[in-house]
Motif scaffolding. Structure first.
Motif, short mmCIF file in Angstrom:
data_model
loop_
_atom_site.label_atom_id
_atom_site.label_comp_id
_atom_site.label_asym_id
_atom_site.label_seq_id
_atom_site.Cartn_x
_atom_site.Cartn_y
_atom_site.Cartn_z
N VAL A 32 -17.34 -38.69 -3.11
CA VAL A 32 -18.26 -39.75 -2.69
C VAL A 32 -18.55 -39.72 -1.19
O VAL A 32 -19.35 -40.50 -0.69
N LEU A 33 -17.89 -38.83 -0.47
CA LEU A 33 -18.10 -38.69 0.97
C LEU A 33 -18.17 -37.22 1.31
O LEU A 33 -17.27 -36.45 0.93
N GLN A 34 -19.24 -36.81 1.99
CA GLN A 34 -19.43 -35.41 2.33
C GLN A 34 -19.67 -35.26 3.82
O GLN A 34 -20.49 -35.97 4.41
N PHE A 35 -18.94 -34.32 4.41
CA PHE A 35 -19.12 -33.97 5.82
C PHE A 35 -19.26 -32.45 5.88
O PHE A 35 -18.27 -31.74 5.91
N PHE A 36 -20.49 -31.98 5.80
CA PHE A 36 -20.80 -30.57 5.68
C PHE A 36 -20.09 -29.99 4.45
O PHE A 36 -20.36 -30.45 3.35
N ASP A 37 -19.15 -29.05 4.58
CA ASP A 37 -18.55 -28.44 3.40
C ASP A 37 -17.26 -29.13 2.95
O ASP A 37 -16.54 -28.62 2.09
#
Length: 332
Positions: A32-37
């Motif tokens: 539910v949370l994405q920071f680039f890869d």
């Protein structure tokens, strides 16, 4: 707070942010949370939040204490804010662009007891900010701590040679989380009317002043904003264009992520190409940002067209959008 049979929240203004977090945890177990890869589930986020909240309580932070957060749009901002609210502390977002004089003014006014920031900001202004202040704890973290596949242009931006052991108040955020993993904090008893955030004005006509933003305020805005635009529920992805240190990003991006259990995509700080690429790759449903951000994104889009068929809406505020720009956005 009550929820209807369809999962709709009947009165979001009667919910606290920790309640929203617990509700979101029950709704999704996927990323539910994405920071680039790098991606995180609510359950993984909970581990970080509880560890930090437990550490703060162990080190003397109490309900009602203020905590400065001076970070870009990184996962650590989310962990820090949720941990603060879990124990009834008040978040005080501060722009990473602020100098020591500006940070000291806000710190003095809020009487913050803890400060979460980056090594390079500490190196630049830490000693001056800490001197003769109410700050008892300072936590350092950098974007690489919870990132992977970062754009080359961001690599090393927050690095600095800091000796954590040289100042008693200094702590590594990563080390703190590791030391308190598995600990459960004493969860604060909160009301929707309790203050969640000190929202400081920009200081255009005088020194910045704090608006007291309640849990109910944040929950209501976070729930109603995407709902009004037809982007309710966990089936949507929100791309954070506005900075989380700004009330727009805090309430409409972080708040909506909590209230609707949507996926949130962070891109550190605004870069038009990186933002457009993230919008396509994540199949973002919506975002909100300044008109100037959209203008720069449109210029990049004109050079290399992309498919934004998944977009539901683009929001903006703070200043009128020129008619010509609005018409171009409609053709996005």
């Amino acid at each position: 707070m009550s929820t209807s049979d369809t999962g709709m929240i009947e009165n979001p203004a009667q919910m606290t942010l920790p309640e929203a977090f617990r509700r979101a945890e029950q709704m999704r177990t996927d990323a539910v949370l994405q920071f680039f890869d790098r991606e995180f589930t609510y359950q993984e986020i909970r581990e970080y939040v509880d560890a930090l909240a437990a550490a703060w309580q162990d080190r003397g932070i109490q309900q009602g204490d203020a905590i400065l957060i001076q970070l870009q749009n990184v996962p650590q901002f989310i962990f820090t804010a949720l941990a603060a609210w879990e124990i009834g502390a008040v978040t005080v977002p501060v722009s990473p662009m602020y100098k020591a004089r500006e940070v000291r003014r806000i710190q003095s006014d809020s009487q913050a007891v803890a400060w979460v920031t980056t090594p390079n900001i500490w190196e630049r202004q830490g000693t001056e900010t800490l001197e003769d202040s109410s700050l008892e704890q300072v936590y350092l973290t950098k974007l690489e701590d919870f990132g992977a596949g970062l754009p080359e242009k961001f690599a090393g931006l927050e690095d600095a040679d800091v000796d954590i052991d040289s100042v008693p108040q200094l702590h590594s955020l990563v080390d703190t989380l590791e030391s308190f993993t598995g600990r459960t904090p004493r969860r604060a008893t909160l009301q929707p009317s309790d203050t969640a955030n000190f929202t400081y004005t920009s200081g255009t006509t005088g020194p910045p002043k704090a608006a007291l933003t309640t849990h109910g305020n944040m929950a209501f805005v976070g729930y109603t904003y995407p709902a009004f635009h037809g982007a309710s529920g966990p089936g949507h992805t929100v791309l954070a264009t506005a900075p989380l240190v700004h009330i727009t990003g805090l309430a409409m991006h972080l708040g909506s992520w909590l209230m609707h259990a949507q996926k949130l995509v962070l891109t550190y700080r605004f870069d038009p190409k990186i933002q457009l690429d993230a919008m396509v790759e994540s199949q973002a449903s919506w975002t909100t940002g300044a008109a100037t951000a959209y203008l720069s994104m449109l210029q990049v889009q004109d050079e290399t067209p992309r498919d934004f068929s998944n977009l539901k809406f683009l929001g903006s505020g703070g200043a009128p959008i020129p008619t010509e720009l609005a018409q171009r956005i409609e053709k996005f």
